[in-house]
Scaffold this active site. Structure first.
Site, mmCIF file in Angstrom:
data_model
loop_
_atom_site.group_PDB
_atom_site.id
_atom_site.type_symbol
_atom_site.label_atom_id
_atom_site.label_comp_id
_atom_site.label_asym_id
_atom_site.label_seq_id
_atom_site.Cartn_x
_atom_site.Cartn_y
_atom_site.Cartn_z
ATOM 1 N N LYS A 1 48.200 46.997 -32.447
ATOM 2 C CA LYS A 1 50.189 47.468 -31.492
ATOM 3 C C LYS A 1 51.023 46.848 -31.647
ATOM 4 O O LYS A 1 51.696 46.973 -32.493
ATOM 5 C CB LYS A 1 49.794 47.840 -29.928
ATOM 6 C CG LYS A 1 48.999 49.015 -30.294
ATOM 7 C CD LYS A 1 48.838 49.894 -28.724
ATOM 8 C CE LYS A 1 47.660 50.536 -28.392
ATOM 9 N NZ LYS A 1 47.251 52.175 -28.735
ATOM 10 N N TRP B 1 43.266 55.135 -19.815
ATOM 11 C CA TRP B 1 42.873 54.157 -20.723
ATOM 12 C C TRP B 1 41.847 53.235 -19.486
ATOM 13 O O TRP B 1 40.871 52.867 -19.606
ATOM 14 C CB TRP B 1 43.773 52.876 -21.475
ATOM 15 C CG TRP B 1 44.033 53.941 -22.474
ATOM 16 C CD1 TRP B 1 45.229 53.757 -22.847
ATOM 17 C CD2 TRP B 1 43.097 54.027 -23.459
ATOM 18 N NE1 TRP B 1 45.172 54.906 -24.637
ATOM 19 C CE2 TRP B 1 44.531 54.646 -25.195
ATOM 20 C CE3 TRP B 1 41.916 53.701 -24.135
ATOM 21 C CZ2 TRP B 1 43.275 55.047 -25.728
ATOM 22 C CZ3 TRP B 1 40.433 54.203 -24.729
ATOM 23 C CH2 TRP B 1 42.223 54.582 -26.084
ATOM 24 N N ASP C 1 43.282 44.950 -18.939
ATOM 25 C CA ASP C 1 44.111 45.125 -20.551
ATOM 26 C C ASP C 1 44.794 44.843 -21.039
ATOM 27 O O ASP C 1 45.963 45.987 -20.077
ATOM 28 C CB ASP C 1 42.910 47.147 -20.569
ATOM 29 C CG ASP C 1 43.031 47.860 -21.726
ATOM 30 O OD1 ASP C 1 43.889 47.071 -23.042
ATOM 31 O OD2 ASP C 1 43.135 48.570 -22.067
#
Ligand code: PMP
Length: 366
Positions: free
Chosen positions: A202, A109, A178
């Site tokens: 999530k 990511w 992030d």
């Protein structure tokens, strides 16, 4: 192969996101969709500019501020487009023309965030985990962050590989993180960051919403080429109602924040994360069949990723787990292996069931 759970046994969803919701939140969502309040119109169908929906947004922001102890000089923004959109919007919003940004690349990511940033602004590597095969976090003393960088970007939890930052350094430039897979799973020192962002699917609800926590002095009028709908400053000025916000996702996040607050807040969430992941890592470390490549100190408490030492057993492992009510354990599509995502909604009983399945599977295949 017989199923080891009865038809009525609880099923557990270990998906990395969209992830499982607490039953209580699912039921509240169903109610919200179907029941009209006294004024006659369900909140989902009310104007987003009306008092009812404004109150929901204010309450959601208030809950987030309290749970994370967000200082008053930070804006809380509700954005769309997911964290992936922020990969490109960050440099466009936070950097002055010609200014560069520094990126820590620690896995899938953070690499995506770096590559996308390079399309919009000068971006350079502050440090990379490549030398260790992305199995360890580069120590902050080795990060190379130019003093004139507009920000330094990190991914607090690499969802695909299960590598998590345990501490956040104080830098001379704004730290941007992030936190899509671990926001609200532990206390964080918000004041060390210039900006924190996280998609909600999530730990915080369903897809469609991305939370941004931005230090106010980093907001600028939108530069040429940045559409107003994606300007952090415009979003802040318009209280995240520049255009229609994702109302259903916002409601769901509101319920998740209540759920977290009602269970002791982020300190309690962190305790539960440690307990769940410890049970699973203990099982992996004690076994001859399972292996986790991530350095102990950097192991994620929310995405436990591991391999089977005999690769030919991976497919039967995943199939038998599914039949036993343990769902979506396959690893990230780019990385393979097994991944158990243990977000806030996962009960400790789910991990206990997984551990007993894993022990039984190993015994059968010894
Ligand atoms: N960052 C991280 C750490 C992620 O785990 C994900 C999604 N798995 C993303 C970014 C992308 O999020 P979205 O799909 O909401 O764009």
């Amino acid at each position: 192969m017989a199923c080891i759970c009865s038809e009525r046994a609880e099923r557990y969803n270990f998906a990395a996101g969209p992830a499982m919701l607490p039953t209580e939140v699912r039921l509240q969502l169903a109610d919200w969709l179907t029941q009209a309040p006294a004024c006659g119109v369900p909140l989902l169908e009310q104007p987003f500019t009306g008092a009812g929906f404004r109150q929901l947004m204010d309450e959601t922001e208030g809950l987030l501020r309290t749970l994370l102890a967000i200082p008053p000089d930070y804006e809380v923004l509700f954005a769309q487009g997911g964290a992936s959109a922020q990969f490109g919007l960050l440099p466009l919003n936070l950097l002055a023309a010609g200014q560069s940004a520094a990126y820590l690349v620690t896995g899938h990511w953070s690499r995506k965030a770096f590559i996308e940033a390079c399309r919009h602004a000068p971006a350079r590597l502050a440090a990379s985990g490549e030398a260790t095969g992305y199995t360890a976090m580069p120590p902050s003393r080795d990060w190379q962050v130019p003093a004139d960088a507009g920000y330094c970007h990190v991914t607090s939890n690499e969802t695909g590989s299960g590598l998590q930052m345990q501490a956040f350094p104080e830098l001379a430039v704004p730290l941007v993180a992030d936190m899509t897979s671990d926001l609200l799973t532990r206390p964080i020192p918000v004041e060390r960051f210039g900006m924190i962002y996280a998609s909600t699917q999530k730990n915080l609800g369903v897809p469609g919403l991305c939370l941004l926590i931005v230090r106010r002095d980093l907001l600028h009028a939108p530069r040429a080429g940045l559409p107003s709908a994606f300007s952090y400053q415009v979003l802040a000025e318009q209280h995240s109602r520049f255009n229609t916000p994702p109302t259903l996702a916002l409601y769901c996040t509101n319920r998740m924040l209540h759920w977290i607050a009602g269970r002791g807040g982020v300190t309690a969430m962190a305790q539960r994360c440690r307990e769940r992941s410890r049970q699973l890592y203990d099982c992996i470390d004690a076994s001859g069949l399972y292996r986790c490549a991530i350095r102990h100190e950097d192991r994620s408490t929310v995405n436990v990723c591991f391999e089977l030492t005999d690769d030919s057993l991976l497919a039967p492992f995943l199939q038998q787990a599914e039949r036993s009510g343990l769902h979506n354990l396959q690893g990230h599509s780019a990385l393979g292996g097994v991944r158990a995502s243990l977000y806030n909604a996962m009960p400790v009983e789910g991990v206990a069931r997984l551990v007993s399945f894993m022990r039984a599977f190993e015994k059968r295949n010894a």
